[in-house]
Enzyme design. Structure first.
Site, short mmCIF file in Angstrom:
data_model
loop_
_atom_site.label_atom_id
_atom_site.label_comp_id
_atom_site.label_asym_id
_atom_site.label_seq_id
_atom_site.Cartn_x
_atom_site.Cartn_y
_atom_site.Cartn_z
N TYR A 89 0.86 -1.19 0.00
CA TYR A 89 0.00 0.00 0.00
C TYR A 89 0.89 1.23 0.00
O TYR A 89 1.81 1.33 0.82
CB TYR A 89 -0.90 0.03 1.24
CG TYR A 89 -2.34 -0.11 0.86
CD1 TYR A 89 -2.93 0.79 -0.02
CD2 TYR A 89 -3.12 -1.14 1.37
CE1 TYR A 89 -4.25 0.66 -0.41
CE2 TYR A 89 -4.45 -1.28 0.98
CZ TYR A 89 -5.01 -0.38 0.09
OH TYR A 89 -6.30 -0.50 -0.29
N ASP A 108 -5.05 13.00 -25.95
CA ASP A 108 -5.07 11.62 -25.47
C ASP A 108 -4.35 10.81 -26.54
O ASP A 108 -4.92 10.47 -27.57
CB ASP A 108 -6.52 11.18 -25.30
CG ASP A 108 -6.64 9.73 -24.87
OD1 ASP A 108 -5.63 9.00 -24.94
OD2 ASP A 108 -7.75 9.32 -24.49
#
Ligand code: DSN
Length: 432
Positions: free
Chosen positions: A51, A197
Site C-alpha cells: 500500500y 489523449d
C-alpha cells in the site's frame, strides 16, 4: 512463472486456453500488444503487496522507501522518452488519466470539444454513457465525409460557437496524424485548454514517427499497453510551462507546479486510492525498453506493416477510411463487401483472426452491428512478423470475409492461420 498456478486446476485451465489462443491466432486488435517477459515479471511481482497511497517521499504508509524507487524510475524514464517536465504514472487506466484532467480543469456542466465516438473518438471524449458526457457538456467534431480526415475548419467553427473550456485531440480509430499546432491555435483563439489523449500512437510518437503533442498541448494522457507495449495502465504528462489561457497570474515557473499539484491530487485522492506498485514497476520496465534503439526499429516495423497491410487489402478491393494509414491501425469500411462489422468480426474470429467491429464515419448501423472493422499491427509486429507476412494476413482476412457464412472454409482458414503462427513463437516457455 506459472508453476504454482498448476495447483489450481480450474484457473490453470483458463491460462492454458488463453495462452493457446494467443499462440495460434492472429491478434489484430489495434489496442493490444504482447509485453516482454521482463514486463510480465514486474507485473506479477511482490510489489503487488504494498500500500503506497501518496507520492514518492510523501506517502500515507510506512515501508515505501523501495516502491518509491520504482515510481521514481518510472517517472524519470517517462520524462526522458517525451522530454516532459511533469508526469504522473499512477492512473490505473487511460480513462482515469482523462478523468483527472477533467477534474482539474472543468466544473460540472462546462463545455468541451472531442472527436465524436462514432467518428473514432474514445468513450471519455464525450460519450453520453460515460462520465465525460454525463457530468460535462460535450460537442463532438467529426471527420470529413469525402476524405475521412479531420476537418480543422469545422473544429474552429465549433470552438467559436461553443467557447469550450477544453479541446481534446486524439482518438481510438483514426489512422492519420494530428496537427497539434493548428489545434493549439484553435484552442488559443477561444481561450481553451488543449489535451491530447495519445493512448493509441504513444509508442510511435515516442520514437519520432508521428508529431509530438508535447510541444503544443497543455496536457497529454496515454495508456501504457498499446503501442507503448507496457502493462495495462495510464499516465499523464505536461510538456512545458505554457501561458495559461484563463489569465491566472501565478508567476510562470509556479504554474507548472500548481498544475502538477492539482493533477496529482485529482488522481489521488480525487479518483484513486492505493496505486498499483507492481504495475508502476512494470511501467518503469516498459519505459526502459522504449528508451532503447531496438524499440525504434520495432515501431518503424509497426508502421511499415500497417501501410503494407492497408495496401494489400486495398488491392483486394477493401475500402480503407481516409485511403490509408500513417500509424499502426486502419479502419475498413465493409459496405461494398455486403457484410457488417459484426458478421466480419465473428467470421474472422472463427478463422483465428481477432479484430473488433467498429463504426465507420457516418455509419448507418448501430455500434453493436457497425459497417466496419478496425485492425492494427502492434501485436503481430511484436511477434516478429514483417511486410511479407502482411500480404499473407490480407489474404487470410479476405478468405474469411468472402466466406463468412461457410464454416468449413472458415475452419480451413483457421488451420492455415495456426500453422502460419507457429513460425512466430510467443510466450513459448510461459506454461513451463
Ligand atoms: N478500448 C480501447 C481501444 O480499443 O481503442 C481504447 O481505450
Amino acid at each position: 512463472m506459472t508453476r504454482h498456478l498448476k495447483n489450481d486446476s480450474e484457473i490453470f485451465e483458463v491460462l492454458k486456453l488463453e495462452t493457446g489462443r494467443l499462440q495460434t491466432n492472429l491478434e489484430l486488435i489495434a489496442s493490444e500488444n504482447f509485453v516482454s517477459p521482463a514486463v510480465l515479471e514486474a507485473a506479477g511481482s511482490i510489489l503487488t503487496n504494498k500500500y503506497a497511497e501518496g507520492y514518492p517521499g510523501k506517502r500515507y504508509y510506512g515501508g515505501c522507501e523501495f516502491v518509491d524507487m520504482a515510481e521514481e524510475l518510472a517517472r524519470t524514464r517517462l520524462k526522458a522518452i517525451y522530454n516532459a517536465e511533469y508526469v504522473n504514472v499512477q492512473p490505473h487506466s487511460g480513462s482515469q488519466a482523462n478523468m483527472a484532467v477533467f477534474m482539474t480543469l472543468l466544473k460540472p456542466g462546462d463545455n468541451f470539444l472531442g472527436l465524436s465516438l462514432a467518428h473514432g473518438g474514445h468513450l471519455t471524449h464525450g460519450s453520453l454513457v460515460n462520465f465525460s458526457g454525463q457530468l460535462y457538456k460535450p460537442t463532438g467534431y467529426t471527420l470529413n465525409k469525402e476524405t475521412g480526415l479531420l476537418d480543422y475548419d469545422q473544429i474552429q467553427t465549433l470552438a467559436n460557437q461553443g467557447k469550450p473550456k477544453l479541446i481534446i485531440a486524439g482518438g481510438s480509430a483514426y489512422s492519420r496524424d494530428w496537427d497539434y499546432k493548428r489545434l493549439r491555435e484553435i484552442a488559443d483563439s477561444v481561450g481553451a485548454f488543449l489535451l491530447c489523449d495519445m493512448a493509441h500512437p504513444a509508442g510511435l510518437i515516442a520514437k519520432g514517427l508521428l508529431n509530438s503533442p508535447l510541444g503544443y498541448c497543455h496536457f497529454v494522457t496515454s495508456t501504457t499497453h498499446k503501442t507503448l507495449r507496457g502493462p495495462r495502465g495510464g499516465v499523464i504528462l505536461m510538456g512545458k510551462d505554457f501561458e495559461n489561457p484563463f489569465g491566472i497570474t501565478t508567476p510562470k515557473g509556479d504554474r507548472l507546479k500548481m498544475m502538477s499539484e492539482l493533477l496529482d491530487s485529482a488522481v489521488m485522492p480525487g479518483i484513486q486510492g492505493g496505486p498499483l506498485m507492481h504495475i508502476i514497476m512494470a511501467k518503469a520496465v516498459a519505459f526502459g525498453e522504449v528508451l532503447q534503439d531496438s524499440f525504434g526499429v520495432y515501431t518503424k516495423r509497426v508502421v511499415a506493416n500497417s501501410r503494407r497491410l492497408a495496401a494489400s487489402l486495398t488491392t483486394l478491393g477493401y475500402n480503407i477510411v481516409s485511403g490509408g494509414t500513417d500509424n499502426h491501425l486502419m479502419l475498413i469500411d465493409l459496405s461494398n463487401k455486403n457484410v457488417t462489422g459484426k458478421q466480419a468480426e465473428i467470421a474472422l474470429g472463427e478463422a483465428g483472426i481477432t479484430v473488433n467491429k467498429n463504426m465507420v464515419p457516418y455509419d448507418s448501423r448501430s455500434p453493436f452491428v457497425t459497417s466496419g472493422i478496425r485492425i492494427g499491427t502492434p501485436a503481430v509486429t511484436t511477434r516478429g512478423m514483417n511486410e511479407g507476412e502482411m500480404e499473407a494476413i490480407a489474404g487470410f482476412i479476405n478468405d474469411a470475409i468472402v466466406n463468412y457464412t461457410d464454416s468449413a472454409k472458415l475452419s480451413s482458414v483457421k488451420s492455415a492461420v495456426a500453422l502460419f503462427c507457429k513460425s512466430f513463437p510467443l510466450y513459448a516457455d510461459y506454461l513451463g
